[in-house]
Design a protein around this motif. Structure first.
Motif, PDB file in Angstrom:
ATOM      1  N   SER A 209       0.823  -1.202   0.000  1.00  0.00           N
ATOM      2  CA  SER A 209       0.000   0.000   0.000  1.00  0.00           C
ATOM      3  C   SER A 209       0.859   1.253   0.000  1.00  0.00           C
ATOM      4  CB  SER A 209      -0.905   0.012   1.240  1.00  0.00           C
ATOM      5  OG  SER A 209      -1.721  -1.144   1.273  1.00  0.00           O
ATOM      6  N   ILE A 210       0.360   2.313  -0.658  1.00  0.00           N
ATOM      7  CA  ILE A 210       1.044   3.607  -0.685  1.00  0.00           C
ATOM      8  C   ILE A 210       0.022   4.676  -0.298  1.00  0.00           C
ATOM      9  CG2 ILE A 210       2.316   5.290  -2.059  1.00  0.00           C
ATOM     10  CD1 ILE A 210       3.853   2.714  -1.650  1.00  0.00           C
ATOM     11  N   ALA A 211       0.293   5.394   0.778  1.00  0.00           N
ATOM     12  CA  ALA A 211      -0.642   6.401   1.271  1.00  0.00           C
ATOM     13  C   ALA A 211      -0.575   7.714   0.513  1.00  0.00           C
ATOM     14  CB  ALA A 211      -0.392   6.656   2.757  1.00  0.00           C
ATOM     15  N   ASP A 212       0.554   7.989  -0.141  1.00  0.00           N
ATOM     16  CA  ASP A 212       0.697   9.216  -0.929  1.00  0.00           C
ATOM     17  C   ASP A 212       1.820   8.997  -1.934  1.00  0.00           C
ATOM     18  OD1 ASP A 212       1.302  11.870  -1.894  1.00  0.00           O
ATOM     19  OD2 ASP A 212       0.270  12.668  -0.143  1.00  0.00           O
ATOM     20  N   TYR A 213       1.486   9.116  -3.223  1.00  0.00           N
ATOM     21  CA  TYR A 213       2.495   8.881  -4.262  1.00  0.00           C
ATOM     22  C   TYR A 213       3.543   9.982  -4.328  1.00  0.00           C
ATOM     23  CZ  TYR A 213      -0.905   5.471  -6.076  1.00  0.00           C
ATOM     24  OH  TYR A 213      -1.775   4.419  -6.221  1.00  0.00           O
ATOM     25  N   GLY A 214       3.240  11.158  -3.783  1.00  0.00           N
ATOM     26  CA  GLY A 214       4.191  12.262  -3.840  1.00  0.00           C
ATOM     27  C   GLY A 214       3.973  13.142  -5.044  1.00  0.00           C
ATOM     28  N   ASP A 215       4.347  14.424  -4.894  1.00  0.00           N
ATOM     29  CA  ASP A 215       4.040  15.418  -5.921  1.00  0.00           C
ATOM     30  C   ASP A 215       5.139  15.678  -6.929  1.00  0.00           C
ATOM     31  OD1 ASP A 215       2.371  16.941  -3.282  1.00  0.00           O
ATOM     32  OD2 ASP A 215       1.338  16.346  -5.122  1.00  0.00           O
ATOM     33  N   SER A 216       6.392  15.501  -6.534  1.00  0.00           N
ATOM     34  CA  SER A 216       7.479  15.910  -7.422  1.00  0.00           C
ATOM     35  C   SER A 216       8.733  15.086  -7.181  1.00  0.00           C
ATOM     36  CB  SER A 216       7.789  17.400  -7.219  1.00  0.00           C
ATOM     37  OG  SER A 216       8.167  17.643  -5.874  1.00  0.00           O
ATOM     38  N   GLN A 217       9.585  15.058  -8.184  1.00  0.00           N
ATOM     39  CA  GLN A 217      10.872  14.394  -8.053  1.00  0.00           C
ATOM     40  C   GLN A 217      11.790  15.256  -7.171  1.00  0.00           C
ATOM     41  OE1 GLN A 217      11.332  11.507  -8.769  1.00  0.00           O
ATOM     42  NE2 GLN A 217      10.854  10.889 -10.874  1.00  0.00           N
ATOM     43  N   PRO A 218      12.703  14.654  -6.390  1.00  0.00           N
ATOM     44  CA  PRO A 218      13.050  13.227  -6.441  1.00  0.00           C
ATOM     45  C   PRO A 218      12.282  12.360  -5.440  1.00  0.00           C
ATOM     46  CG  PRO A 218      14.628  14.349  -5.087  1.00  0.00           C
ATOM     47  CD  PRO A 218      13.657  15.405  -5.545  1.00  0.00           C
ATOM     48  N   SER A 219      11.261  12.917  -4.777  1.00  0.00           N
ATOM     49  CA  SER A 219      10.612  12.183  -3.685  1.00  0.00           C
ATOM     50  C   SER A 219       9.383  11.403  -4.110  1.00  0.00           C
ATOM     51  CB  SER A 219      10.233  13.162  -2.570  1.00  0.00           C
ATOM     52  OG  SER A 219       9.384  14.177  -3.068  1.00  0.00           O
ATOM     53  N   CYS A 220       8.861  11.629  -5.300  1.00  0.00           N
ATOM     54  CA  CYS A 220       7.620  10.962  -5.692  1.00  0.00           C
ATOM     55  C   CYS A 220       7.880   9.548  -6.205  1.00  0.00           C
ATOM     56  CB  CYS A 220       6.889  11.768  -6.762  1.00  0.00           C
ATOM     57  SG  CYS A 220       7.665  11.699  -8.392  1.00  0.00           S
ATOM     58  N   TYR A 221       6.817   8.755  -6.215  1.00  0.00           N
ATOM     59  CA  TYR A 221       6.859   7.452  -6.888  1.00  0.00           C
ATOM     60  C   TYR A 221       6.606   7.720  -8.370  1.00  0.00           C
ATOM     61  CZ  TYR A 221       6.626   5.144  -2.353  1.00  0.00           C
ATOM     62  OH  TYR A 221       6.896   4.707  -1.074  1.00  0.00           O
ATOM     63  N   GLU A 222       7.517   7.288  -9.237  1.00  0.00           N
ATOM     64  CA  GLU A 222       7.418   7.612 -10.639  1.00  0.00           C
ATOM     65  C   GLU A 222       7.168   6.375 -11.496  1.00  0.00           C
ATOM     66  OE1 GLU A 222      11.804   6.544 -10.244  1.00  0.00           O
ATOM     67  OE2 GLU A 222      10.087   7.066  -8.986  1.00  0.00           O
ATOM     68  N   PHE A 223       6.801   6.626 -12.738  1.00  0.00           N
ATOM     69  CA  PHE A 223       6.698   5.541 -13.709  1.00  0.00           C
ATOM     70  C   PHE A 223       8.125   5.117 -14.073  1.00  0.00           C
ATOM     71  CE2 PHE A 223       2.236   5.330 -14.373  1.00  0.00           C
ATOM     72  CZ  PHE A 223       1.743   6.604 -14.141  1.00  0.00           C
ATOM     73  N   LYS A 224       8.386   3.819 -13.989  1.00  0.00           N
ATOM     74  CA  LYS A 224       9.770   3.339 -14.030  1.00  0.00           C
ATOM     75  C   LYS A 224      10.226   2.816 -15.392  1.00  0.00           C
ATOM     76  CE  LYS A 224      11.932   2.539 -10.623  1.00  0.00           C
ATOM     77  NZ  LYS A 224      12.945   3.277  -9.840  1.00  0.00           N
ATOM     78  N   SER A 225       9.366   2.091 -16.074  1.00  0.00           N
ATOM     79  CA  SER A 225       9.829   1.387 -17.272  1.00  0.00           C
ATOM     80  C   SER A 225       9.912   2.312 -18.482  1.00  0.00           C
ATOM     81  CB  SER A 225       8.886   0.230 -17.591  1.00  0.00           C
ATOM     82  OG  SER A 225       7.623   0.710 -18.001  1.00  0.00           O
ATOM     83  N   ALA A 226      10.557   1.816 -19.540  1.00  0.00           N
ATOM     84  CA  ALA A 226      10.616   2.561 -20.787  1.00  0.00           C
ATOM     85  C   ALA A 226       9.197   2.701 -21.343  1.00  0.00           C
ATOM     86  CB  ALA A 226      11.500   1.829 -21.788  1.00  0.00           C
ATOM     87  N   GLY A 227       8.961   3.798 -22.043  1.00  0.00           N
ATOM     88  CA  GLY A 227       7.655   4.018 -22.630  1.00  0.00           C
ATOM     89  C   GLY A 227       7.108   5.392 -22.305  1.00  0.00           C
ATOM     90  N   ASN A 228       5.955   5.692 -22.845  1.00  0.00           N
ATOM     91  CA  ASN A 228       5.333   6.986 -22.652  1.00  0.00           C
ATOM     92  C   ASN A 228       5.111   7.258 -21.168  1.00  0.00           C
ATOM     93  OD1 ASN A 228       4.291   9.346 -23.707  1.00  0.00           O
ATOM     94  ND2 ASN A 228       2.206   8.554 -23.894  1.00  0.00           N
ATOM     95  N   GLY A 229       5.620   8.372 -20.663  1.00  0.00           N
ATOM     96  CA  GLY A 229       5.435   8.739 -19.267  1.00  0.00           C
ATOM     97  C   GLY A 229       6.580   8.343 -18.349  1.00  0.00           C
ATOM     98  N   GLN A 230       7.611   7.715 -18.860  1.00  0.00           N
ATOM     99  CA  GLN A 230       8.722   7.291 -18.007  1.00  0.00           C
ATOM    100  C   GLN A 230       9.299   8.479 -17.241  1.00  0.00           C
ATOM    101  OE1 GLN A 230      12.207   5.744 -20.015  1.00  0.00           O
ATOM    102  NE2 GLN A 230      12.814   4.543 -18.235  1.00  0.00           N
ATOM    103  N   GLY A 231       9.458   8.298 -15.926  1.00  0.00           N
ATOM    104  CA  GLY A 231      10.024   9.334 -15.079  1.00  0.00           C
ATOM    105  C   GLY A 231       9.007  10.303 -14.517  1.00  0.00           C
ATOM    106  N   VAL A 232       7.777  10.286 -15.016  1.00  0.00           N
ATOM    107  CA  VAL A 232       6.725  11.178 -14.523  1.00  0.00           C
ATOM    108  C   VAL A 232       6.192  10.637 -13.191  1.00  0.00           C
ATOM    109  CG1 VAL A 232       4.402  12.079 -14.997  1.00  0.00           C
ATOM    110  CG2 VAL A 232       6.080  11.871 -16.845  1.00  0.00           C
ATOM    111  N   CYS A 233       5.856  11.524 -12.261  1.00  0.00           N
ATOM    112  CA  CYS A 233       5.285  11.097 -10.985  1.00  0.00           C
ATOM    113  C   CYS A 233       3.942  10.394 -11.224  1.00  0.00           C
ATOM    114  CB  CYS A 233       5.061  12.288 -10.063  1.00  0.00           C
ATOM    115  SG  CYS A 233       6.584  13.086  -9.497  1.00  0.00           S
ATOM    116  N   VAL A 234       3.697   9.331 -10.474  1.00  0.00           N
ATOM    117  CA  VAL A 234       2.463   8.560 -10.619  1.00  0.00           C
ATOM    118  C   VAL A 234       1.242   9.379 -10.209  1.00  0.00           C
ATOM    119  CG1 VAL A 234       1.181   6.597  -9.667  1.00  0.00           C
ATOM    120  CG2 VAL A 234       3.565   6.299 -10.370  1.00  0.00           C
TER     121      VAL A 234
END
Length: 288
Positions: free
Chosen positions: A57-82
């Motif tokens: 479970s994740i209570a808060d994905y976070g708003d911005s890098q470097p602290s947010c949970y981001e999309f990890k794999s290659a593809g559209n949206g990679q590196g964007v906060c979830v």
């Protein structure tokens, strides 16, 4: 409906993820690959684009890098906060998982049964801030309130022929009327297009009209009214001898109670999707 990100919320999310990691023994959490045991969010609809995978479970994905949970794999949206950027999911865990509009598991929500994949509904597409494992919350979002407890159904499983109800079904109908005030519940006419042993044809199902008329969507007030009835039926399923309940494109069944309210895919449209009436199936000799 505000989604405020704080250091405390992030620490809570990290702790939550740590304690939830045991959910996915075979998975490698946060490697950008949707593996067995994980819950995965995708940047695009239809499970496309970059993926962000979680084992707890994740209570808060976070708003911005470097602290947010981001999309990890290659593809559209990679590196964007979830947070506020996911469009679809794949639940490869063994538990139901609910996605929430707000941080700390609040606001609008959508539940995905174990193994389910699909797009987030309109209220949650690109508007998502947290998710929780083992949460079979389903709908609705607001608390629907409660009705008094019914009496215990004394009648054995039996069959009749629609439009006649079995004694077990009639008892449920009477309890619905006396405890909830809903009095528009019917077995309905015999359906030649269905099996002779179907729940309705054997007098072991009720359709309770909630909207102004069959074929019309309910108002917001009527939708909440329907959920209040549906949750009451769910809560007292064992006392009433209920098999399953369908409402607003969702189904809850005794046999799969741990999964909560699942997406109902056997019908479509206002009536087929059960948006205008609550369907109640009764425990009976023929099953489903």
């Amino acid at each position: 409906m505000l989604k405020k990100f704080t250091f405390v919320a992030l620490m809570g999310a990290l702790v939550s993820a740590s304690f939830g990691a045991g959910v996915a023994n075979a998975a490698t959490d946060r490697n950008g690959s949707c593996e067995s045991g994980e819950f995965c969010l995708y940047y695009n609809s239809d499970n496309a684009g970059s993926v962000s995978d979680f084992a707890g479970s994740i209570a808060d994905y976070g708003d911005s890098q470097p602290s947010c949970y981001e999309f990890k794999s290659a593809g559209n949206g990679q590196g964007v906060c979830v947070k506020n950027n996911a469009a679809s999911v794949w639940n490869r865990s063994t538990k139901a998982v609910t996605v929430f509009y707000n941080s700390n598991y609040g606001g609008a929500k959508q539940t995905f049964a174990a193994g389910a994949k699909g797009n987030l509904k309109a209220e949650l597409k690109n508007e998502n801030a947290s998710h929780r494992f083992g949460d079979a919350g389903g709908d609705p979002d607001p608390s629907p309130g409660v009705y008094p407890a019914p009496e215990t159904n004394p009648h054995p499983a039996a069959t009749a022929r629609a439009p006649q109800a079995t004694k077990r079904t009639q008892f449920i109908d009477d309890q619905i009327a006396s405890k909830t005030g809903e009095k528009q519940c019917w077995v309905g006419d015999y359906r030649s297009y269905e099996s002779s042993t179907s729940n309705h044809n054997t007098g072991n199902a009720l359709d309770c009209t909630i909207s102004n008329a069959i074929g019309t969507y309910p108002t917001a007030t009527q939708k909440a009214q329907g959920w209040k009835l549906a949750y009451w039926l769910q809560k007292y399923a064992s006392k009433l001898d209920i098999r399953y309940v369908i409402w607003q494109g969702k189904i809850w069944s005794v046999a799969r109670a741990s999964e909560g309210w699942r997406n109902y895919t056997a019908g479509s449209g206002v009536t087929g999707g059960h948006y205008d009436h609550v369907h109640v199936s009764v425990q009976n000799p023929h099953g489903d």
